[in-house]
Design an enzyme around this catalytic site. Structure first.
Site, PDB file in Angstrom:
ATOM      1  CD  GLU A 173      -2.011   1.825   2.559  1.00  0.00           C
ATOM      2  OE1 GLU A 173      -1.682   3.036   2.640  1.00  0.00           O
ATOM      3  OE2 GLU A 173      -2.417   1.166   3.530  1.00  0.00           O
ATOM      4  CB  CYS A 208      -2.467   5.844   3.520  1.00  0.00           C
ATOM      5  SG  CYS A 208      -3.656   4.889   4.474  1.00  0.00           S
TER       6      CYS A 208
END
Length: 496
Positions: free
Chosen positions: A247, A284
Site C-alpha cells: 500500500e 494514507c
C-alpha cells in the site's frame, strides 16, 4: 554492534539506543518462521483464534505503557493512540473470529459429473493453502494498527502463515515492547517462537535481506511509493518470485459539486480542514486534492470561490502537532516547494512555522496545470491540499484520469442519476479502491466489504486489500484436489 536511536518526535532527543538486527539474526528469524510453518499451516481455526485473542488481550493489558511509548516516539497524542490500540485489538479479534468460523478453510466442492467432457468431469474440490512465512514492513504513521501486531500480521496468522516484521525506525521502542508482549503470549500457548519475528534497523539492508530470504513466501508493506516499488522489484526479481502486497502513495481527490458547496459549505469546509490536518496529515487517506468545476452552472464559480475562502479560513485555525520525524517534515517542505516551482498558487502557507509542527498548506492550480505537470499529482505527505479548478465536467474527468490510481475518491453532490453523476462515478471507480459519497476519506473501517487498495501508485496489487476481512485472502493460494481420498476430504479444507 550497530546501534540505532529511538527519538522523541517532539524534541528530537534520543530516548534510547537499541541494537540493530544483524544479517545473521535476519536469517535466523526467517529460518525460525519456516520451521514454525508446518505446525501453523495445519493448525485449526480454534488454535489460530486462541493466539489472536491472546495477542489482543496482551495489548490491552499493557495499554498505558504502550500508549506512553508510542506518544513519545510519534507525537500522535494519547486520544489518537488509544483509539488506534482499540482498532488493533479489534482487528486481531475479528480475524480470530474468521479463523474460528472456518474462513481460511473454505472449500468449493464440485462433485463428479457423469458423462464425457466437457459436461462430465471428475470429483473436484478447491482448497486454499497458506503461502508460508510473510515479510511484513511496518508503517511509520500507525505504530499499532499497521505495525508489529497490525492488520497484515493478524491476517497472515489467521491464514496460517508465520510473520517476520520489519519494524519502522519511527517507533522502535514501541515495536520492541509489542513484540515482547506477543512473544510472551506465544510462549504461554506453547507455540513455536518462530511464529513471529522482529528485525530493526535504521537503513534498508536488513529489510532487503528479509525480502530476499528464500524462506519468505510473500511480502506486505505500507509506506512510500519509492520504498514499496523497490521492495516489489526485489520480490519479483528473486529466483522464485513471490507476491508483494504494497500500500503506497495516494492523493485521495475530492470532487465537490457547486450545489453541494452552496448548501453545506461551512460544515464541509470545517470537516475537510480537520481531515487534511488529522494526524498532521500523516494518513494514507488524507485528502490531497479538491476538484472544483467552475462552469457547471450559473453561479458555480462564485460558490467555489466562497468555499475555497471558507476552507482557507478553517485550515488557518488548525494547529497540527509535530510530524513523526525530521525527514517527513523536510519532505513536506520539499513537496510544497515543488508545487510552487510548477506554478501552483499558495493560498495558505507559512514556511517559517515551528520546525517540527508545520502549519497547514493550501495551494491552487488550474486543471490544465495539474494535468500537464506530474509534480502536482505527487503525494505531499502532511497537512497540505491542492485545489484544482476545472472549467467544465469534461476537464474534471480528465483530472481524475490523470491521477491514475488512488486509495479513495470522494464525490460530494453526485446524488442524482444523471449523465454527470454516472460519468463521475465511472471515473472514480476506474481509479480508486473506495468511492465515498459523503464525509471525508480519513478513517478506514475494518469491515467485510472494505477495500483498501487501488491502481498504481496507491498499491502494487489493486485486486487486494490491506484492511478488512478480505485482507486474509492475500496469504492463501488455491489448490484443486481431483478424486481426493476420503481421509483427505474429511479434513474439510484444513491443510495437512
Amino acid at each position: 554492534m550497530n546501534m540505532i536511536p529511538s527519538l522523541d518526535a517532539r524534541t528530537g532527543h534520543v530516548l534510547a539506543t537499541l541494537a540493530a538486527t544483524s544479517p545473521a539474526e535476519v536469517d535466523s528469524a526467517c529460518d525460525a518462521a519456516l520451521s514454525a510453518f508446518p505446525l501453523w499451516r495445519a493448525s485449526s481455526g480454534a488454535q489460530r483464534a486462541s493466539l489472536l485473542r491472546a495477542l489482543a488481550d496482551a495489548l490491552e493489558a499493557d495499554r498505558e505503557s504502550l500508549v506512553g511509548l508510542a506518544d513519545a516516539e510519534t507525537a500522535l497524542g494519547g486520544a489518537r493512540l488509544n483509539g488506534e490500540l482499540d482498532r488493533t485489538a479489534f482487528q486481531l479479534r475479528r480475524f480470530a473470529d474468521l479463523a474460528e468460523g472456518g474462513v481460511p478453510y473454505a472449500v468449493i466442492d464440485d462433485p463428479q459429473a457423469p458423462g464425457a467432457p466437457p459436461a462430465g468431469h471428475p470429483a473436484m474440490q478447491r482448497w486454499r493453502l497458506p503461502l508460508g512465512p510473510v515479510a511484513m514492513y511496518a508503517a511509520s504513521n500507525f505504530p499499532f494498527a499497521f505495525s508489529v501486531l497490525g492488520g497484515d500480521t493478524a491476517a497472515a496468522l489467521a491464514a496460517g502463515c508465520p510473520v517476520v516484521v520489519k519494524a519502522h525506525p519511527s517507533h522502535l521502542l514501541t515495536s520492541r515492547r509489542v513484540f515482547e508482549l506477543a512473544s510472551q503470549a506465544i510462549a504461554a500457548l506453547e507455540l513455536p517462537t518462530g511464529l513471529l519475528g522482529l528485525i530493526q534497523e535504521q537503513g534498508h539492508e536488513a529489510g532487503l535481506r528479509l525480502i530476499r530470504h528464500p524462506a519468505i513466501a510473500a511480502g506486505a508493506f505500507t509506506g512510500s511509493v519509492r520504498g514499496g516499488a523497490a521492495l516489489a522489484a526485489e520480490a519479483a526479481g528473486r529466483a522464485r518470485p513471490i507476491p508483494f502486497y504494497g500500500e503506497l502513495g495516494s492523493i485521495n481527490p475530492i470532487v465537490a459539486l457547486p450545489w453541494k458547496l452552496a448548501a453545506e459549505g461551512q460544515a464541509l469546509a470545517g470537516a475537510l480542514a480537520a481531515s487534511i490536518t488529522m494526524g498532521c496529515g500523516q494518513f494514507c487517506t488524507s485528502p490531497g486534492v479538491l476538484v472544483l468545476i467552475d462552469e457547471l452552472r450559473t453561479g458555480a464559480k462564485a460558490s467555489n470561490d466562497a468555499f475555497v475562502a471558507q476552507l482557507a479560513l478553517a485550515l488557518g485555525e488548525q494547529r497540527p502537532h509535530p510530524m513523526l520525524n525530521d525527514a517527513m517534515r523536510q519532505a513536506l517542505d520539499a513537496g510544497v516547494a515543488r508545487w510552487q516551482e510548477a506554478g501552483a498558487q499558495m493560498l495558505l502557507h507559512d514556511p517559517a512555522a515551528e520546525p517540527r509542527a508545520p502549519r497547514p498548506v493550501l495551494a491552487q492550480a488550474t486543471a490544465t496545470q495539474f494535468i500537464e505537470h506530474g509534480i502536482l499529482r505527487e503525494e505531499v505527505f502532511g497537512p497540505a491540499c491542492m485545489v484544482v479548478r476545472a472549467s467544465d465536467p469534461a476537464q474534471a474527468l480528465r483530472v481524475l484520469e490523470a491521477i491514475g490510481g488512488s486509495l479513495t475518491v470522494t464525490l460530494w453532490g453526485a446524488d442524482e442519476d444523471d449523465d454527470l453523476g454516472r460519468q463521475l462515478v465511472a471515473a472514480a471507480m476506474a481509479i480508486a479502491g473506495r468511492v465515498l459519497f459523503s464525509g471525508v476519506p480519513t478513517g478506514v473501517a475494518v469491515t467485510r466489504a472494505q477495500q483498501h487498495g487501488g491502481p498504481w501508485p496507491s498499491s502494487t496489487r489493486p485486486e487486494s486489500t490491506s484492511v478488512g476481512d478480505a485482507a486474509l485472502e492475500r496469504f492463501l493460494r488455491p489448490v484443486c484436489l481431483q478424486d481426493a481420498p476420503r481421509w483427505l476430504t474429511a479434513r474439510a479444507g484444513r491443510p495437512v
